[in-house]
Design an enzyme around this catalytic site. Structure first.
Site, short mmCIF file in Angstrom:
data_model
loop_
_atom_site.label_atom_id
_atom_site.label_comp_id
_atom_site.label_asym_id
_atom_site.label_seq_id
_atom_site.Cartn_x
_atom_site.Cartn_y
_atom_site.Cartn_z
N TRP A 357 0.82 -1.21 0.00
CA TRP A 357 0.00 0.00 0.00
C TRP A 357 0.85 1.26 0.00
O TRP A 357 0.36 2.36 -0.24
CB TRP A 357 -1.03 0.00 1.14
CG TRP A 357 -0.48 0.12 2.54
CD1 TRP A 357 0.09 -0.87 3.27
CD2 TRP A 357 -0.47 1.28 3.39
NE1 TRP A 357 0.45 -0.40 4.52
CE2 TRP A 357 0.12 0.92 4.62
CE3 TRP A 357 -0.91 2.60 3.23
CZ2 TRP A 357 0.28 1.82 5.68
CZ3 TRP A 357 -0.75 3.49 4.30
CH2 TRP A 357 -0.15 3.10 5.50
N ASP A 358 2.15 1.09 0.23
CA ASP A 358 3.10 2.20 0.12
C ASP A 358 2.93 2.95 -1.20
O ASP A 358 3.08 4.17 -1.26
CB ASP A 358 4.53 1.67 0.16
CG ASP A 358 4.84 0.77 1.33
OD1 ASP A 358 3.91 0.25 1.96
OD2 ASP A 358 6.03 0.59 1.61
N GLU A 486 1.41 -1.12 13.15
CA GLU A 486 1.49 -2.59 13.25
C GLU A 486 1.98 -3.05 14.62
O GLU A 486 2.17 -4.25 14.83
CB GLU A 486 2.38 -3.14 12.14
CG GLU A 486 1.75 -2.99 10.76
CD GLU A 486 2.69 -3.39 9.63
OE1 GLU A 486 3.92 -3.20 9.79
OE2 GLU A 486 2.20 -3.89 8.60
N LYS A 591 4.14 2.54 15.85
CA LYS A 591 5.22 2.32 14.88
C LYS A 591 5.25 3.42 13.83
O LYS A 591 6.31 3.89 13.43
CB LYS A 591 5.01 0.96 14.22
CG LYS A 591 6.08 0.54 13.26
CD LYS A 591 5.72 -0.84 12.67
CE LYS A 591 6.69 -1.27 11.58
NZ LYS A 591 6.17 -2.42 10.82
N GLN A 592 4.09 3.79 13.34
CA GLN A 592 4.02 4.82 12.31
C GLN A 592 2.66 5.50 12.40
O GLN A 592 1.74 4.97 13.00
CB GLN A 592 4.22 4.23 10.92
CG GLN A 592 3.06 3.36 10.43
CD GLN A 592 3.33 2.78 9.05
OE1 GLN A 592 3.83 1.66 8.92
NE2 GLN A 592 3.00 3.51 8.02
#
Lengths: 755, 755
Positions: A357-358, A486, A591-592
């Protein structure tokens, strides 16, 4: 952090050959032309640790899935980027003895990737048997002729005596993938020809049990040299050409190996492939090395004209952004809608798959600004063409509609971690968002109305089946998901996922009003379906906290022990290398960007207070251990005028691989996150937005920099944006007049200036 | 459901050899003596599908962990029950041609496991080369001499002509585990001897990288026959003895193979093991087949005297409960505190490991009633002896205290699914409960005060670190767990887990007051630690719903789409074979008792209304797809006077393997859940409880049955309970007078009656 190359604005250059850093060096000197590419391993024999990797876009193998414990719904295979037949191999001999660059005495070593020309240069002196021979070697994969790999040797005898020099040039099918699940080889030789000037080979991928296509590879070596061709031994898996000659003291000679590489992706059948191989070989043979090299370098120069980002006053930052642009363009320049941005591009095997999906989240905005609309359309069309696979994936989970895969080559999911494969379904939202983003940026809704709407409908059907209605709350919910963060798995009502689901349904409902009657009918959406979608839009549940004024990441997130990242002892960072998975999952650490990813996507739909409250709450809990995290934070920080924070976040993206921040660049480069540094500059520092068909900027320049300058494409125009400590200017380089907004004021760009 | 054996009260018998059911047949005719055991595969050559399995208690191998994606904290190896060297192998020849029971013509086939004697009988006629030979074969692993495997052949020539018969008897180390992660073999031959009357072999497990002990195996064949021994060829991995002779028409002969099997578990070193092997061989050689057989059968008869459950009016139920008792006793009869109840006993390889929490939850109450207290103490001591491993496991997750493993041989966790390994921590609660249960049943707190308290302290330290304090709720919580219901993963505040954690802390605090000062000091528990434990006890959070009057399984369980199991289409059951894992996780369906498991453990601590409300809410949502589920429901249903439901639940446990309910008995039997049918009868139908040192019963008899009768041990007494449609009686068979409670009334049992 580990910096093994010198800081230089246009070069990735080192004068040391350190065996323990060999793989790292190889990753960083990877080259590619979108069609094929390779790590910076040597052509020549090197008996120490090395990761040889040559990859061909879209050529893959379905490796049998390996798991500890099978879960219903897991895919049968994991699609793997496969190491191609090694067609670059060259063994050198000096007076008949094989050169081993790991064991022989090497001096005056230079390794130099010239990012402006896309040529990898190496030079060194081999001291062997009392002889000293200097080698100067240039390698490139041509962006002018995608099938062409070229390596050119200049050999100079520095000895007092004559020396016999030999080149044993091969195409070798005896290759392995280091990450093969069951240590199998993936290639078999179909046939070989052994002409003295240049052998050829046809190889094919082994049969597989999964009904996925097999690939055929045609490779023709063309050698240009004054050395004498000799008979070479025939072996089962390799084609060999040998050339030998004697150099007098101070004499110089050259040796050029060209390899034409064609694949069954471009040909109907093997005869057509052979024919194509012969034709291209003939064309390429007719050209001089100088011309081939120049054509390649010229196209790279052109790319830089359109896309270069210049930074004044910070060479490390300058090198970082250029390295990222270079590697991104080497991976994907939009020529082939069957290809996409692999997570490691042509620089390593890890992660498998061709797309994540990046691409939609971080690749599309980059290519929208740095390439023609067709390039981004190709990226969108890639998903459109895989819509059947997405329907299949949803069905595997017993659900309606389309679920785009986490990892794939052909649209069929091939990843196998239940908490990711089955649960990280927010990816579907980015597929929809990319269509919206493209349409907003280009102002052209043709794609949306003809193909995008099919994708949106499929995704909406998925969301409508994936939600459930909570009788207790009288709202729609989404249980059992993993958000972009995640470091939490199998949570309920991840705000971002719920938000993207509702947004997709809304956007699909709105878009359906734009499409013509025939298309609407073909989509076969019933009135009941539309009503259901609207009901979900109206009654979707979102966790929020009114006291804190924030959107809550998921149902019970606020019950966690919410200590900031700064409370983690430094020697326990990064937590993913120091903590058990269990401890990570229970921690509040992100994480992000997760909630903030949603705010980033729809920046203008949130108030300053909302953005500020959420940023202030979540950023201190974020460890940024995904390479995709800092860019979003840089952009939001810039929007909130947290300039120092924006610069801090930029710094974490710009030299991620050059400085081996995550200590894993040995495996290959973090290609998809490389867009992050560009986004941080353009959408962050320069505040670029598209609002109501108007391009706008609100730039600042980091204190540490003198100035920066970049280019963007926007609706047929090429613009140059220059920002320095005094202010900013936007110049129209080409295209029709345009009014933009700069720092809140309209600026009319009436006529092109010279670049 | 698939019933391939005839219904018979004491036999598992079939007259058909169906190749497609061969593995199922093998599982069901497994035999064992606690020390070793084997599946019912043939000694003789059988070239069709078969799963050969011979297992030795406590002999295992650390197989390299296989995962798709590694998580921090995963164990390095998975401890595997390994297939022993095949010491039972016998190839038959007829006139020099090898018999293949899969290809040769076989008639008059019988396979008969006599549960009363523990002897597996087979007979068949081989029709080969125009000859007809009848074989009658008895196999047992002696419960009188644990090292003895014995197989005895009676061979009868039914032909009109003489026939030459041959027995090629082997010990063969060329064996594989079907479930080996990397297809490796685990045994290597250390040495062999080749005496004509009986060869021997010493084999050892291959070296491993994990520092776990290697095992040595000594095997001596002893043959008793009138056939003539012949020279046998020597091979690398096998020892062979050959015996041949000619039978005249109608002549009969016998062939007996005894194998003495010793392991390094019982000997200091290899010389001692050789010596032991020789000694036992000598003793056994001196005895006749009849004596060996009788000694074995007598001990089985004795076991039945103490433990038989007789059911009148339902032969299928009768066969079911006896089969379960037979297999449980074959797996574990309490002689060796280093051993435990493996999930498949000696009947298959699947699942690995020697022990699961099944032992404490379902095994302990069974052995408490059917064996001397020492047997249960051995089971508890097994965990005590592995306390270091439990501390190690907690440390792997960055936590204090002791975490008993999900799967283990040596106390070190070896399972690798994060949602189980790291999260199914409720298992720790059952370790504590077993100590409580043992103490309550026996009335003896010596174990608790000397060893149990160490275990309780370790577990309490784990819980105290594993909880976190929610500032928002001002309560202690446990996030990120999997409860007994494995159809939900990574949930927050699983009621059962929180309940067991609080109960353990309370019980530990109370037990600490009983132990002497030295012990308390040795445990080194600080005042601060005690205060923290008490604070957790006082402020533990429990999800509950006042409207429904229930304890809520976990934080957001009630937000689910709560449709009953009856709404699932029949063709989608069992859901674990028909639904994606994702769909199962999001569903409200419960694999096995979860909240109800906690209520079962502490039945007397809940009101009738509480029990009823929770049972009525959860049971309709429970799919009982764990073999451990129905028993708990049967007991609770009986307690609530839901007699039909109790009987329905019993029926699901009693013939689980005999009728292959879960369609996976081919892999081996569900040993640990076999206690469930016994618990359902004794704690369910007969309502056995221990309250304030008094044993009580409140029996009913299922409508479908005439009567049932069972035995229990209680504090030095053997009791017989008889229940029929007229009422129930409890007789004292042996031991001192005792007052029990029957249907709420005290009953004095003053003198033993004859059994």
């Amino acid at each position: 952090m580990k910096r093994i190359f010198e800081v230089d604005p246009w070069h990735v250059i080192s004068h040391e050959l350190v065996p323990t850093d060999k793989r790292l060096q190889e990753s960083m000197t990877s080259i590619g032309n979108g069609y094929m590419g390779m790590r910076g391993m040597f052509e020549e024999h090197y008996s120490n640790d090395t990761l040889k990797g040559i990859y061909l876009g879209g050529v893959w193998y379905p490796d049998k899935t390996r798991v500890g414990w099978w879960k219903n719904g897991y895919p049968a295979y994991f699609g793997k980027v496969i190491n191609a037949v090694n067609f670059i191999k060259i063994n050198l001999t000096i007076d008949g003895d094989q050169v081993d660059l790991a064991k022989d005495e090497i001096s005056d070593f230079t390794l130099d990737l010239d990012m402006h020309t896309g040529i990898l240069h190496r030079s060194f002196i081999v001291n062997k048997n009392g002889k000293r021979i200097q080698f100067d070697i240039d390698r490139f994969v041509s962006v002018a002729q995608k099938e062409l790999f070229d390596v050119h040797y200049n050999v100079h005898n520095l000895s007092e005596e004559p020396v016999q020099i030999g080149f044993i040039s091969q195409i070798d099918a005896d290759v392995f993938n280091e990450d093969a699940n069951y240590d199998e080889q993936f290639w078999q030789v179909l046939d070989k020809s052994h002409a003295v000037t240049g052998g050829s080979m046809i190889a094919e991928t082994k049969p597989n049990d999964f009904g996925t296509p097999r690939f055929t590879l045609g490779m023709q070596m063309l050698h240009k040299t004054e050395l004498q061709g000799a008979n070479a031994p025939e072996t089962e898996k390799a084609v060999t050409n040998i050339f030998r000659g004697t150099l007098a003291p101070d004499e110089t000679t050259t040796f050029e190996k060209r390899v034409i590489v064609v694949t069954s992706r471009d040909y109907e059948d093997v005869p057509a492939l052979r024919n194509g191989l012969a034709q291209i070989s003939e064309q390429v043979t007719a050209q001089s090395y100088a011309d081939l090299r120049q054509a390649h370098a010229d196209l790279w120069a052109k790319r830089w004209e359109l896309a270069d980002v210049a930074i004044g006053g910070d060479d490390a930052a300058q090198q970082g952004i250029r390295f990222n642009l270079f590697q991104l363009f080497s991976t994907y320049y939009g020529e082939d809608s069957r290809l996409n941005l692999g997570p490691k591009g042509f620089t390593g095997e890890k992660y498998g798959g061709a797309t994540y999906w990046d691409t939609e989240a971080f690749g599309v905005p980059f290519y929208l600004s740095l390439a023609k609309p067709k390039v981004t359309e190709n990226l969108l069309e890639y998903r459109y063409n895989q819509l059947d696979g997405a329907y299949h994936n949803a069905q595997m989970q017993g659900l309606d509609g389309a679920l785009f895969p986490m990892v794939t080559f052909n649209g069929i999911e091939c990843h196998n971690e239940w908490e990711i494969t089955f649960e990280e379904i927010h990816r579907n939202g980015s597929m929809a968002y990319a269509i919206f983003n493209y349409t907003r940026y280009t102002g052209d809704d043709t794609y949306l109305k003809t193909k995008g709407i099919d994708v949106l409908t499929g995704i909406s059907r998925f969301w409508a089946d994936r939600v459930h209605f909570s009788e207790r709350k009288q709202q729609y919910m989404i249980h059992g998901v993993t958000g972009p963060n995640e470091y939490e798995n199998n949570v309920n009502n991840n705000w971002y996922t719920n938000f993207m689901a509702r947004w997709t349904l809304e956007y699909t409902l709105a878009s359906l009003k734009l499409v013509d009657a025939d298309k609407r009918e073909a989509l076969g959406i019933s009135a009941a379906e539309l009503a259901k979608w609207q009901d979900i839009v109206d009654r979707m549940y979102f966790p929020h906290d009114d006291d804190l004024g924030i959107f809550v990441q998921n149902d019970t997130y606020l019950d966690k022990d919410l200590k900031p990242v700064s409370s983690i002892p430094v020697d326990q960072r990064p937590i993913n290398q120091n903590w058990s998975w269990d401890k990570i999952l229970r921690s509040p650490y992100i994480k992000q960007a997760d909630v903030l990813q949603g705010i980033y996507y729809f920046m203008d739909d949130f108030t300053h207070d909302q953005k500020k409250a959420n940023f202030d709450f979540y950023e201190p809990l974020t460890v940024h251990e995904s390479s995709l995290s800092p860019a979003v934070h840089a952009i939001l920080a810039a929007d909130l005028h947290y300039e120092d924070k924006a610069v801090e976040m930029y710094a974490r993206t710009a030299r991620l691989d050059l400085d081996n921040y995550n200590n894993d660049t040995v495996d290959g480069l973090h290609i998809t996150s490389m867009t992050g540094s560009w986004l941080a500059i353009v959408q962050g520092f320069a505040g670029m937005r598209v609002r109501d068909d108007t391009l706008s900027f609100a730039p600042f320049v980091p204190k540490q920099w003198e100035h920066y300058q970049f280019h963007v494409n926007f609706r047929g125009r090429l613009l140059k944006v220059t920002v320095d400590q005094q202010g900013s200017t936007v110049d129209l380089i080409s295209g029709k007049p345009l009014t933009i907004e700069l720092n809140g004021q309209p600026v009319a760009l009436t006529s092109p200036v010279t670049a």
